[in-house]
Design a protein around this motif. Structure first.
Motif: not given
Length: 299
Positions: A243, A265-266, A268, A285-286, A288
């Protein structure tokens, strides 16, 4: 009387042998002495420039711990040339004398078993000297040293701490991470550092080339809003990264800044236009996004 005669004959025989060597070989004692000098520094090839010695090559067959001589034939050794120790993969420790001022580009490239390189206070200029020193665990930057080229420690995957002499006017270290003296530029995060997360200090405005590359232990990175410049491949191949929290303008990041961070995978993102291929090679995958995000490029 007979003993005295025997001694005289022995002395005469020795003199005949020495002068015979001079006559027969055309070289004599001088050549023998020169050979002894050569053998003393036999693993090093050097050249003399204006009365000062530059080490241009170390024998790649050398192994174990080696010490660069402080002088050769009475002349000071002041520099280690570009690629001088390249491929010396049998060396484990290199000690540099307190007269050497210059370390050339890729001087220790591929010294894969070296765990320690001792840099003396005399060092003034350092090129990208430590490429692929995969076993180097720590290093201390001398007081007056300056880096000429970057990246400095690319491929030093075991490096856990970069220390800096407290009297340095050029650099500083915080928890083993290398910064410029004012701490506005993050220059190198040690790739072998064990910490799983890292928050770049507020006040840092620039993140250097390859500064986090190959940091396999990092799982998360926080980038503060103070950052205004991130150079190429800054976070490439951070295989453990899952992340990232980007509080600065994401548009500042070059394409591929997180290239081949295979487990990422993440992410922000607070603001800006997300560059194309920013997360290329990742498993993102994410995503934000804050209200300040204006555009999204392709992954």
């Amino acid at each position: 009387m007979k003993r005295k005669l025997k001694r005289a004959l022995s002395l005469l025989l020795c003199m005949i042998m020495v002068f015979g060597a001079v006559a027969a070989g055309g070289e004599g004692i001088g050549a023998i002495l020169d050979g002894m000098k050569t053998n003393a520094y036999s693993i090093f090839t050097h050249e003399v420039i204006n009365g000062k010695v530059k080490i241009v090559r170390c024998d790649t067959a050398a192994s174990g711990a080696v010490t660069v001589p402080a002088s050769i034939d009475g002349k000071p050794v002041v520099s280690i040339g570009d690629r001088a120790f390249e491929g010396c993969d049998g060396l484990t420790k290199i000690t540099i004398p307190d007269v050497v001022k210059y370390l050339g580009d890729h001087a220790f490239y591929g010294c894969t078993k070296v765990t320690s390189i001792e840099l003396p206070d005399s060092v003034r200029f350092i090129g990208a000297a430590f490429d692929d020193c995969r076993s180097l665990t720590s290093i201390t930057i001398p007081r007056d040293a300056k880096f000429n080229t970057f990246p400095i420690f690319r491929g030093c995957t075991a490096l856990k701490n970069i220390n800096v002499d407290s009297a340095s006017k050029n650099y500083t270290s915080e928890n083993g991470v290398l910064f410029n003296k004012s701490k506005t530029k993050l220059m190198q995060y040690p790739a072998g550092k064990a910490d799983s997360s890292y928050t770049i200090p507020s006040g840092v405005t620039e993140i250097d080339y390859y500064s986090f590359a190959n940091c396999s232990n990092l799982n998360s990175i926080n980038i503060p809003s103070s950052v205004t410049s991130i150079l190429s491949w800054a976070f490439s191949n951070c295989s453990g990264l899952t992340s990232v929290n980007i509080l600065c303008d994401v548009g500042l990041l070059p394409e591929g800044a997180f290239a081949d961070c295979a487990n990422l995978t993440e992410a922000t993102v607070a603001a800006g236009s997300i560059p194309a291929r920013l997360f290329e090679g990742s498993a993102l995958a994410s995503l934000n996004m804050g209200e300040g995000v204006t555009e999204i490029g392709s992954r």
